[in-house]
Write a protein that holds these residues in place. Structure first.
Motif, short mmCIF file in Angstrom:
data_model
loop_
_atom_site.label_atom_id
_atom_site.label_comp_id
_atom_site.label_asym_id
_atom_site.label_seq_id
_atom_site.Cartn_x
_atom_site.Cartn_y
_atom_site.Cartn_z
N ARG A 273 -7.79 0.66 1.13
CA ARG A 273 -6.56 0.02 1.59
C ARG A 273 -6.39 -1.35 0.92
O ARG A 273 -5.29 -1.74 0.52
N THR A 277 -3.41 -2.47 -1.37
CA THR A 277 -2.61 -3.64 -1.00
C THR A 277 -2.47 -4.60 -2.17
O THR A 277 -1.37 -5.10 -2.45
N THR A 278 -3.58 -4.83 -2.85
CA THR A 278 -3.54 -5.74 -4.01
C THR A 278 -2.62 -5.20 -5.10
O THR A 278 -1.83 -5.95 -5.69
N GLN A 281 0.97 -5.60 -3.94
CA GLN A 281 1.40 -6.99 -4.02
C GLN A 281 1.77 -7.39 -5.44
O GLN A 281 2.78 -8.07 -5.68
N GLU A 306 6.92 -5.89 2.00
CA GLU A 306 6.30 -5.21 3.14
C GLU A 306 6.39 -3.69 3.00
O GLU A 306 5.45 -2.96 3.31
N ILE A 309 3.86 -2.42 0.33
CA ILE A 309 2.48 -2.43 0.82
C ILE A 309 2.26 -1.32 1.83
O ILE A 309 1.25 -0.61 1.79
N ARG A 310 3.22 -1.15 2.77
CA ARG A 310 3.08 -0.12 3.80
C ARG A 310 3.00 1.26 3.17
O ARG A 310 2.15 2.08 3.53
N VAL A 313 -0.52 1.78 1.51
CA VAL A 313 -1.61 1.97 2.46
C VAL A 313 -1.53 3.33 3.14
O VAL A 313 -2.52 4.03 3.33
#
Length: 325
Positions: A273, A277-278, A281, A306, A309-310, A313
């Protein structure tokens, strides 16, 4: 002075000491007991074979030769550290020796080494009934090397004997004085040639100061994992303010069903995750630069980040769950 160990007892002792044991034929009942009693035993004698090649050496020590029938020892300690058990009972290994040395070994009354023997094989006291015997594969010319793994096995075998007798309640001392070389028993012998017996006794005594499974290549004091338990690992990984425990672990102190693999599985998912995420971003920031150039407002940019990222993940969680299931 003690009753000899049984075949089962020596096997258990050697394996507990980390010795690689090879059982040769009917070694448990292969002996010279018809020639006299074996025991009480007072110590153990270390020999060298004056042979080359493990297979040849083991066969010779098991069967003997025309002038000296086998077995010629209880075990052969080979160059690779393996111990080949070839007989158990009275064996033709010690022959005649100095009774004064036997008395010193029995009482463990000598200092660095027993007094030099004054008697030998032809005019000495019978030692075959009083000692364990271990033939070590070596030419005995002072040039043939003693591999570290072989020397380590010699130390382990002698420590195993003493430790097993202590377990029985026998008085075999703490400083390995029950262990002697053939040259310390008989005045016409030179074996083992290549290492000093006082040093061997020192190394055996050092080993006896540790548990049977001690590995001298790893310092107990310097090993950062020495004494670490599953609970210690759990506490270090999960019991922090920043990293909550996985749901199936619940409470480290009360949950008896928790297993280490649940932590690793959860940790694997968390790492994936974080990686996702990285990556998201970085993509969002790249998109942000383009949108700023087009006059995008802050709310739109935040929502875009957001969402990226969501989605990343969720994609990772789906893949992990599919692999686990």
């Amino acid at each position: 002075m003690a009753t000899p160990l049984t075949a089962d007892q020596i096997l258990k002792a050697l394996r507990a000491e980390g010795v690689r044991v090879i059982e040769v034929g009917n070694w448990r009942t292969h002996n010279r007991n018809h020639k006299g009693a074996w025991g009480p035993v007072n110590g153990s004698i270390v020999h060298h074979t004056v042979t080359k090649g493990t297979a040849t050496t083991v066969a010779l020590c098991r069967d003997g030769h025309a002038d000296l029938p086998g077995p010629l020892c209880h075990g052969v300690i080979a160059k690779d550290g393996a111990v080949h058990l070839v007989g158990w009972g009275r064996t033709n290994h010690a022959g005649g020796g100095d009774g004064a040395v036997l008395a010193q070994v029995t009482a463990e009354s000598y200092d660095v080494r027993p007094t030099p023997p004054t008697k030998g094989n032809s005019n000495g006291s019978d030692g075959n009934h009083a000692f364990y015997g271990w033939e070590c594969e070596n030419l005995g010319d002072g040039k043939d090397p003693w591999p570290a793994v072989q020397y380590d096995a010699i130390v382990r075998v002698q420590a195993a004997l003493i430790r097993a007798h202590r377990t029985k309640g026998d008085d075999w001392g703490t400083d390995a004085k029950s262990i002697i070389g053939h040259l310390e028993w008989s005045n016409d012998k030179v074996d083992p040639r290549g290492f000093p017996m006082p040093q061997l006794r020192t190394d055996v005594a050092e080993r006896l100061a540790h548990p049977a499974n001690w590995n001298p290549t790893t310092s107990e004091e310097d090993d950062p994992m020495a004494g670490i338990t599953k609970q210690d690992i759990y506490d270090a990984v999960w019991l922090t303010d920043k990293v909550p425990a996985p749901a199936d672990a619940a409470n480290a102190k009360t949950n008896k069903s928790w297993a280490a693999q649940s932590v690793l599985t959860d940790l694997h998912a968390r790492v994936r995750r974080m990686d996702a995420t990285t990556t998201a971003q970085a993509a969002a920031i790249k998109a942000l630069a383009g949108q700023l150039g087009a006059g995008a407002d802050t709310a739109t940019i935040v929502t875009a980040v957001e969402t990226a990222i969501r989605d990343a993940v969720i994609h990772v969680d789906v893949n992990v769950n599919q692999k686990e299931n």
